[in-house]
Design a protein around this motif. Sequence first.
Motif, mmCIF file in Angstrom:
data_model
loop_
_atom_site.group_PDB
_atom_site.id
_atom_site.type_symbol
_atom_site.label_atom_id
_atom_site.label_comp_id
_atom_site.label_asym_id
_atom_site.label_seq_id
_atom_site.Cartn_x
_atom_site.Cartn_y
_atom_site.Cartn_z
ATOM 1 N N LYS A 37 28.602 38.324 41.135
ATOM 2 C CA LYS A 37 29.147 38.194 42.538
ATOM 3 C C LYS A 37 30.416 38.817 42.567
ATOM 4 O O LYS A 37 30.768 39.385 43.319
ATOM 5 N N VAL A 38 31.452 38.271 41.664
ATOM 6 C CA VAL A 38 32.911 38.683 41.569
ATOM 7 C C VAL A 38 32.983 40.075 41.398
ATOM 8 O O VAL A 38 33.329 40.816 42.028
ATOM 9 N N LEU A 39 32.199 40.530 40.527
ATOM 10 C CA LEU A 39 32.169 41.746 40.071
ATOM 11 C C LEU A 39 31.514 42.846 41.229
ATOM 12 O O LEU A 39 32.191 43.984 41.431
ATOM 13 N N ASN A 40 30.465 42.431 41.638
ATOM 14 C CA ASN A 40 29.720 43.120 42.933
ATOM 15 C C ASN A 40 30.939 43.270 44.002
ATOM 16 O O ASN A 40 31.188 44.119 44.649
ATOM 17 N N LEU A 41 31.582 42.035 44.369
ATOM 18 C CA LEU A 41 32.585 42.161 45.199
ATOM 19 C C LEU A 41 33.863 42.983 45.102
ATOM 20 O O LEU A 41 34.036 44.000 46.016
ATOM 21 N N ARG A 42 34.260 43.040 43.755
ATOM 22 C CA ARG A 42 35.434 43.792 43.311
ATOM 23 C C ARG A 42 35.045 45.283 43.538
ATOM 24 O O ARG A 42 35.951 46.185 43.870
ATOM 25 N N GLN A 45 34.742 46.379 47.368
ATOM 26 C CA GLN A 45 35.909 46.423 47.895
ATOM 27 C C GLN A 45 36.874 47.809 47.564
ATOM 28 O O GLN A 45 37.215 48.424 48.348
ATOM 29 N N LYS A 46 36.445 48.043 46.360
ATOM 30 C CA LYS A 46 37.407 49.105 45.710
ATOM 31 C C LYS A 46 36.756 50.542 46.429
ATOM 32 O O LYS A 46 37.191 51.767 46.701
ATOM 33 N N LEU A 47 35.454 50.621 46.451
ATOM 34 C CA LEU A 47 34.570 51.667 46.866
ATOM 35 C C LEU A 47 34.868 51.939 48.526
ATOM 36 O O LEU A 47 35.033 52.905 48.696
ATOM 37 N N ASN A 48 34.662 50.696 49.257
ATOM 38 C CA ASN A 48 34.961 50.864 50.510
ATOM 39 C C ASN A 48 36.465 51.273 51.000
ATOM 40 O O ASN A 48 36.355 52.141 51.949
ATOM 41 N N ARG A 49 37.411 50.811 50.161
ATOM 42 C CA ARG A 49 38.754 51.191 50.552
ATOM 43 C C ARG A 49 38.743 52.778 50.324
ATOM 44 O O ARG A 49 39.601 53.438 50.999
ATOM 45 N N TYR A 50 38.103 53.111 49.207
ATOM 46 C CA TYR A 50 38.177 54.723 48.853
ATOM 47 C C TYR A 50 37.359 55.540 50.190
ATOM 48 O O TYR A 50 37.658 56.344 50.701
ATOM 49 N N ILE A 51 36.165 55.024 50.561
ATOM 50 C CA ILE A 51 35.393 55.716 51.711
ATOM 51 C C ILE A 51 36.074 55.795 52.760
ATOM 52 O O ILE A 51 36.167 56.764 53.638
ATOM 53 N N ASP A 52 36.993 54.733 53.108
ATOM 54 C CA ASP A 52 37.593 54.401 54.428
ATOM 55 C C ASP A 52 38.680 55.408 54.519
ATOM 56 O O ASP A 52 39.210 55.961 55.411
ATOM 57 N N ARG A 53 39.257 55.922 53.319
ATOM 58 C CA ARG A 53 40.606 56.625 53.368
ATOM 59 C C ARG A 53 40.491 57.279 52.058
ATOM 60 O O ARG A 53 41.514 57.055 51.149
ATOM 61 N N THR A 88 26.255 48.872 34.980
ATOM 62 C CA THR A 88 25.221 49.548 36.096
ATOM 63 C C THR A 88 24.758 49.122 37.007
ATOM 64 O O THR A 88 24.631 49.739 38.264
ATOM 65 N N THR A 89 24.280 47.885 36.951
ATOM 66 C CA THR A 89 23.611 46.942 37.902
ATOM 67 C C THR A 89 24.652 46.975 39.171
ATOM 68 O O THR A 89 23.972 46.989 40.341
ATOM 69 N N HIS A 90 25.849 46.760 38.790
ATOM 70 C CA HIS A 90 26.690 46.602 39.925
ATOM 71 C C HIS A 90 27.127 47.977 40.792
ATOM 72 O O HIS A 90 27.198 47.684 41.978
ATOM 73 N N ILE A 91 26.886 49.039 40.108
ATOM 74 C CA ILE A 91 26.949 50.054 40.767
ATOM 75 C C ILE A 91 25.863 50.451 41.780
ATOM 76 O O ILE A 91 25.906 50.784 42.637
ATOM 77 N N LEU A 92 24.674 49.887 41.015
ATOM 78 C CA LEU A 92 23.389 50.096 41.698
ATOM 79 C C LEU A 92 23.169 49.420 43.002
ATOM 80 O O LEU A 92 22.702 49.661 43.907
ATOM 81 N N ASN A 93 23.964 48.209 42.810
ATOM 82 C CA ASN A 93 23.880 47.218 44.199
ATOM 83 C C ASN A 93 24.789 47.873 45.132
ATOM 84 O O ASN A 93 24.548 47.580 46.461
ATOM 85 N N SER A 94 25.591 48.828 44.988
ATOM 86 C CA SER A 94 26.372 49.706 45.902
ATOM 87 C C SER A 94 25.992 50.889 46.115
ATOM 88 O O SER A 94 26.764 51.885 46.672
#
Length: 217
Positions: A37-42, A45-53, A88-94
Amino acid sequence: MYVLILALVLVVVLVRSRLIWTAIARWFAHHSTLNDKVLNLRFSQKLNRYIDRPTTRNIMLGSSTIAWMPNTFDGKVFANLGVASLCTTHILNSLHHVETIKADTAIVYIGVNDMIRGTDSRQIARNIHTILTTLDARQILYIPIIQSSYQEFLGRERLDYMLDINRSVSTLIEDRRNIRTVTPTFAAKDFGADRLHLNGTGNAKMKETVEEALRDL
């Protein structure tokens, strides 16, 4: 003295108790779930910050090897989306967010933590293939799982496991013209104390190999 003997007897009783082993197993299972859960969240968050800006159309995707790499290669700046311990599963989840990225160049190194978890080699290869083919990038530099001192220390079976993953991915992506496989070679001295992560010398070699590949694109 008697207290020490009593303590040792208690330890033996507890170790042999099925109840304590069940409790330990459940704790580890919970810890793994929590860690996921922590890794999915991290990563999210990193991905969304990049996508937003998005500050650059070049990205780096993967686990600690990527996270600790420099983000500039041959004057080209990359957004570092690496997260230590990522699978890889954490990336697949996003993946629904990953597929929205429009990248010029992507550098990808992922899969070694899946190995540490003991995931089936064919499943790891399929996951990597899905990530690589979902990325909307003009060009992708894919780095297969590195044959580190750690892998060698664990023996022939471990090396075969790693090589099977790399061969499977190579077969799956062989017809993808926008994916180039880059295979750096390292010596034992290029790894840190854990024998798994690159040290300063190793990271310098990685940077040099990536820069050579970028110049050849």
